[in-house]
Every structure is written in structure tokens, then in C-alpha cells.
Design an enzyme around this catalytic site. Structure first.
Site, PDB file in Angstrom:
ATOM      1  N   HIS A  58     -31.517  48.402  74.437  1.00 57.90           N
ATOM      2  CA  HIS A  58     -30.854  47.861  73.251  1.00 57.90           C
ATOM      3  C   HIS A  58     -29.612  48.637  72.847  1.00 57.90           C
ATOM      4  O   HIS A  58     -29.161  48.518  71.705  1.00 57.90           O
ATOM      5  CB  HIS A  58     -31.824  47.870  72.062  1.00 57.90           C
ATOM      6  CG  HIS A  58     -33.101  47.141  72.290  1.00 57.90           C
ATOM      7  ND1 HIS A  58     -33.137  45.794  72.563  1.00 57.90           N
ATOM      8  CD2 HIS A  58     -34.389  47.558  72.284  1.00 57.90           C
ATOM      9  CE1 HIS A  58     -34.404  45.414  72.695  1.00 57.90           C
ATOM     10  NE2 HIS A  58     -35.186  46.464  72.557  1.00 57.90           N
ATOM     11  N   HIS A 220     -36.392  40.544  72.423  1.00 56.36           N
ATOM     12  CA  HIS A 220     -37.154  40.675  73.668  1.00 56.36           C
ATOM     13  C   HIS A 220     -37.552  39.311  74.201  1.00 56.36           C
ATOM     14  O   HIS A 220     -38.419  39.206  75.069  1.00 56.36           O
ATOM     15  CB  HIS A 220     -38.416  41.503  73.435  1.00 56.36           C
ATOM     16  CG  HIS A 220     -38.176  42.775  72.712  1.00 56.36           C
ATOM     17  ND1 HIS A 220     -38.305  42.878  71.357  1.00 56.36           N
ATOM     18  CD2 HIS A 220     -37.794  43.987  73.170  1.00 56.36           C
ATOM     19  CE1 HIS A 220     -38.010  44.125  70.992  1.00 56.36           C
ATOM     20  NE2 HIS A 220     -37.692  44.813  72.071  1.00 56.36           N
TER      21      HIS A 220
END
Lengths: 334, 334
Positions: A58, A220
Site C-alpha cells: 500500500h 484488498h
């Protein structure tokens, strides 16, 4: 896999090594396995420590927000997997100057378990901790179950405001209150156009037919609230704004901070096209935009898509947003 | 097309509107069609102006480098199409404080024609101009035809060094010499894994089979020097380094600045994995890394791939690299 990687199992350790090599003097590893890292000058004397962390994939979340006026340390997990309890504990210990530690991270089960464990162990040694979990993803659960929501890009606002509060010397409970207030005033929603591939498995995080989009999808690949044909940018911006704005009770004269975040593969040009529409809509509502960030602030590797985060401001939060901050990934002000 | 856009023909004007809306007070349009933009405080009294520009689709190149300690104004073309002569002329006029203007851009035919035209017209009104075209893409022509090479991400070093020279008050010929010296000491090479789609045509800039890569590919899909199966990141880093380093005659004790640039869809994690290898190789050579930038500094929208740029430093260039700079897209130092 269209990825510039070596062995998939080395992905995390190799990118961490690259970050340490690229920014000497900014960060240091504070655990034997290198999965907990802190500001080089941590702990900062007399200042509350802020610890964050979670799964990899991320960037700049999480490690990219370890720096002055931001977080103090981060614990780094495998791709899309929670940080270990050991790494979380090492990060907490490295961040504590005696003034206590705020654990500030996104609301995911594994992250929570291991940070809670770390806090329990730290308490045995007299380290005082508090926890604020970001739950800004408005699309991830209905309002009556807001505490179950996931944390996404709005966590950026949390780092910025709580980090500034810690930097100016606020005590632990005050820094915690700032972080909680920032979370309560932040809402985010995302749109996905194409998934990312997880290095270790070679699998995509979700599947979409060509020409489809999904509103509310998680970073996700968690399911969103609406899937359908890709619409024009203005219509997408409207749907994101209409997901995040209502719960903020925005009224004429209110001020917000805006984050239009790219999830990885979506160009900066497109993000500005989205922002153009968001700004026009906010203008119609009589809501002022205090500050804007447009770029990649919380990604999902090469996922295509974007998210919109709004933070409804009061004078104190506005001032904390404007305070200087610097890390190898983010710099604000002098 | 997996793009968050409205009508493809509105792409450029809409992203420009978004940039102006997001960063009020930083930039202003200086032509009627909005395709020339300058620092809000341009021209800067007593300072050489620096003008850049070219086709859209490369943010932060070009407009993102208009700011303090960087460029003064930019002329913006359609996607992958040269800026107009009118926009180039408006940018030159907006940048001139009386101290003259350096046109600093990548070596592409259309960009050159229209900047040269603009300089001719400006000269009629007594504005002195100089030109430095970046030719850092070492893979785009052999050394004996280096003047034909294209400019790519290494232009970032040009903005940084020439911009700092202008900001400290160097006269036009000195700023020009700095820019030329930076270009002469910079080499870049890229690798492409997947193309971008041009909004107005819906066509990809190039085609690669799944699992292929192309070393030396240009940022508009211009052919590279080697196509084949995708290799591990370390092998890719080696090929990029072995393309750029030999011409710089690096010797033990030399210092370089390193830019590992993402072309759009490649994650920051992967870029750091590449850098890790580059740093190790440079260490083996006894070459010091003075500064490193890893991220998206010159993109091709959602193209997958990366580039490596090295700038061989002397003390003056190192100091100029370290000078403060700020734009809505880039901030360095205080």
C-alpha cells in the site's frame, strides 16, 4: 505477472532494503527481522509516539508516513497480511519516549489482534498505549455498523493531524482525541477498475469484466456496493461524493480537506479530472475546500481505480493539517 | 479503456482545470486557451525564466515542475502531441522578467519546432532566449548520434539544477550552461511491461505479449533495444544500469544522483526493489549515491514499467540538486 520483482517471497524484505538504502538517515530497523522501522531519531524526547502498520502493498501506507509530524514507527507485514505481533511490539517500544504511544492504523482483524497483543506486552513494562483504528471506508458497512468499517486512504488525515499534535507536544490523551476526532470526521469511498496481482500467489485480488467498475471496493478487493459498466469520470466522482458526503452533514460555510487518491495504475491526470468534479459539486453546496491532495497516498500496488476522502474541518484540525511534516514519501510545509 | 475520464477530447482541459482548482495560488493560465500556465508570481523580478512543455500524459512532467526553484512556465499539448506555437510563445512571454528565458524540454520534433517558433517571435519583442533540449534516453540512439536522442525522466534533473541556478540569480548564459551540463551528465533507460491507451484513439502505445518486456522503450512506445521474456527485477536493473552507466565514465569515488522512475502502473514497492539492486551495483563500483528519488516523476499515464536515470555530479550540481524547490507536485527542502 507484469511485475518487476525477484523471488515473490523476497518482495517485502527487498523493497524495505531499497527504502533504507534510498533514504539513509531517515529510518532505521528496530527489530531483528527488519519488519519494524522507526524514525531515525525515535523515540522523540518528551513527545508521544505514534505507531502504525499492517500489510505490505500500500505504499506510501504505512512506512511512508513515518517521519517528522507524522508517525514515529511502523510494523510491516507481508503483502496484504497483518504485521506480526513481534514487529508491532518492537515498533511500540521504539516509539515510546516515556510519554506513551498511540497505535493508529486501519480497522482490519489481524492488524488489531497483533497491535492489541503488542500493547498488552508493552504495558507489562510500563508503557502506556492508546489505540485509534481508522474506519473511514463509508462503503464497507452501513452507518449503524460504522465501527466495523475498514480503514483506507483517509488514514492519511489521521497521520497528519495526530502527528502534528504529537509534534507540538500534546499529551497522549490529547493526541488520541485528535486522532479519534479526525477519524470521526473522515469518510472515504473507492472505485476499482482492475485488480492487483498478489506476488506470492499470482492471483488477482478481484475480477471485473473489461469495461466494468465497482463502487465501494476495498483496497484488498473486498466487495463494494455496486458493480456495473464503467461510467464517465463525472458520474463516478458523483457516486463517490454521494457515498461520503451525506454522513458528514455538510452545510453551507463548512470547510473540508479533500484527498483524491490513486490506487496504483490510474494516472494523475485522471485523478485531477475527478477532483475537478468534486470541487465543482462542493462549490455548489457552499462547502469550502481548505486543502487538497491529489496523487497516490494509499495504494494497492497496480490496482486501477481511485478513492475520495473528505475530512470535515474545525479550526484545530485545519491548523494541524497545515503543520509541517516530512518523511521520505511526504513533505508538507517548511 | 479502463480510464476515469469524460469525453476523450476534454481530457487535457479537464485535468488542467482540476490542477488549477486543487492548487489555487500556485499556478495561473497565461494564454486564452489555458494551454500555457505559469507560476502565480511569474515573471520573477531579476530572475531568468525557465519555460518547458510538450505533450500531455506525463504528469508530473511538465506542468508539475512549474514552481519555486524549478520551471517558471509550461506550454501544454494534447496527449503525446507537441504544445502549440501559441502556447509556447505565451509561456515564454509570461516567464520573461527582462532577464531572458531558457527553454528546457525533451528532444522531440514537434516540441522543438514550436518552441523555436516561439523564441523567434519573442526575439522580435526583444526577449532573449536560449534552448537546452534534454537527450538523456541512452537507448534511443547510439552514442555517435547522441544529439538525436529523446528526453525522458532525466529532465527532472534539468529542472532541479537549472531551476536552482535561476532562483539564486544566475544570468541567462550561466543557467543555460548549467542545464546543458546537467543534460550532458545525465543518462536514462527505461523498461516497458505494458502500454498506455491514448484517450482520443483508444489505441495502445505499443503491444507486448503477456510475460514480455522491452528494454529501452520510449515513453510514447517508441521501439527499444531489446525485447524478450520478463526477467527478475535484479536482471532488469542490471540491464538498465549497463545501458546508462558506461557513457558516464564512472570511476571509484565519483558521486551520482539516482532517479528510479515509475511510468505509471508499476508500484512503488517494485521501484524500490530496482533501486536496491542499483545501489548495490554502484556500491561495488565505489560510486557514491548523493541523492535518490524513487517514485513517479515522468509517466506515460498507466504504462507499466520503469526507468533509471543517473546524473554524474560535480560539487556545483550537487548543491543545486539540494537547493529548496516547491511546486504542487514536488517539494524539496525547506
Amino acid at each position: 505477472m507484469r511485475k518487476l520483482i525477484n523471488a515473490p517471497d523476497d518482495f517485502v524484505d527487498e523493497y524495505l532494503a531499497g527504502i533504507l538504502a534510498a533514504h539513509p538517515g531517515a529510518l532505521r530497523a528496530v527489530s531483528g527481522d527488519g519488519r519494524a522501522l522507526a524514525r531515525a531519531d525515535a523515540p522523540v524526547p518528551g513527545r508521544v509516539g505514534i505507531v502504525t502498520g499492517g500489510g505490505s502493498g500500500h505504499l506510501p501506507v504505512f512506512l511512508g508516513y513515518v517521519g517528522r509530524g507524522l508517525a514515529t514507527a511502523a510494523a510491516v507485514g507481508n503483502v496484504f497480511s497483518a504485521q506480526s505481533g513481534d514487529a508491532a511490539e518492537a515498533a511500540v517500544r521504539a516509539a515510546d519516549s516515556g510519554a506513551g504511544v498511540l497505535c493508529l492504523y486501519g480497522n482490519y482483524t489481524g492488524d488489531r489482534l497483533n497491535f492489541d497483543l503488542a500493547c498488552d506486552l508493552a504495558a507489562d513494562d510500563g508503557i502506556t498505549t492508546r489505540t485509534v483504528r481508522f474506519t473511514d471506508d463509508a462503503a464497507s458497512a452501513p452507518p449503524e455498523r460504522a465501527a466495523e468499517r475498514r480503514g483506507v486512504a483517509g488514514l492519511f488525515f489521521g497521520y497528519k493531524c495526530a502527528g502534528a499534535a504529537a509534534e507540538r507536544g500534546d499529551p497522549l490523551d490529547a493526541v488520541t482525541a485528535i486522532a479519534a476526532r479526525t477519524n470521526a470526521a473522515t469518510r472515504s469511498a473507492g472505485v476499482g477498475l482492475a485488480p492487483t496481482i498478489i506476488p506470492a500467489t499470482g492471483r488477482p485480488t478481484f475480477t471485473l469484466e473489461p469495461g466494468e467498475m465497482e463502487i465501494g471496493i476495498g483496497i484488498h478487493g473486498e466487495p463494494g456496493i455496486r458493480r456495473g459498466p464503467l461510467q464517465p469520470a463525472d458520474a463516478v466522482a458523483d457516486q463517490l461524493l454521494d457515498t461520503v458526503a451525506p454522513e458528514l452533514d455538510l452545510a453551507r460555510g463548512d470547510r473540508v480537506a479533500v484527498l483524491v487518491n490513486g490506487l496504483g495504475a490510474t494516472s494523475r491526470e485522471e485523478l485531477y479530472i475527478l477532483f475537478r468534479r468534486v470541487a465543482a459539486r462542493l462549490g455548489d453546496l457552499g462547502v469550502g475546500v481548505h486543502r487538497t491532495w491529489v496523487g497516490e497516498y494509499a495504494t494497492s500496488m497496480e490496482m486501477a481505480g481511485a478513492s475520495l476522502s473528505l475530512l470535515k474541518l474545525d479550526d484545530e484540525l485545519a491548523g494541524l493539517l497545515d503543520a509541517p511534516a516530512s518523511s521520505p514519501f511526504f513533505r508538507e510545509g517548511p
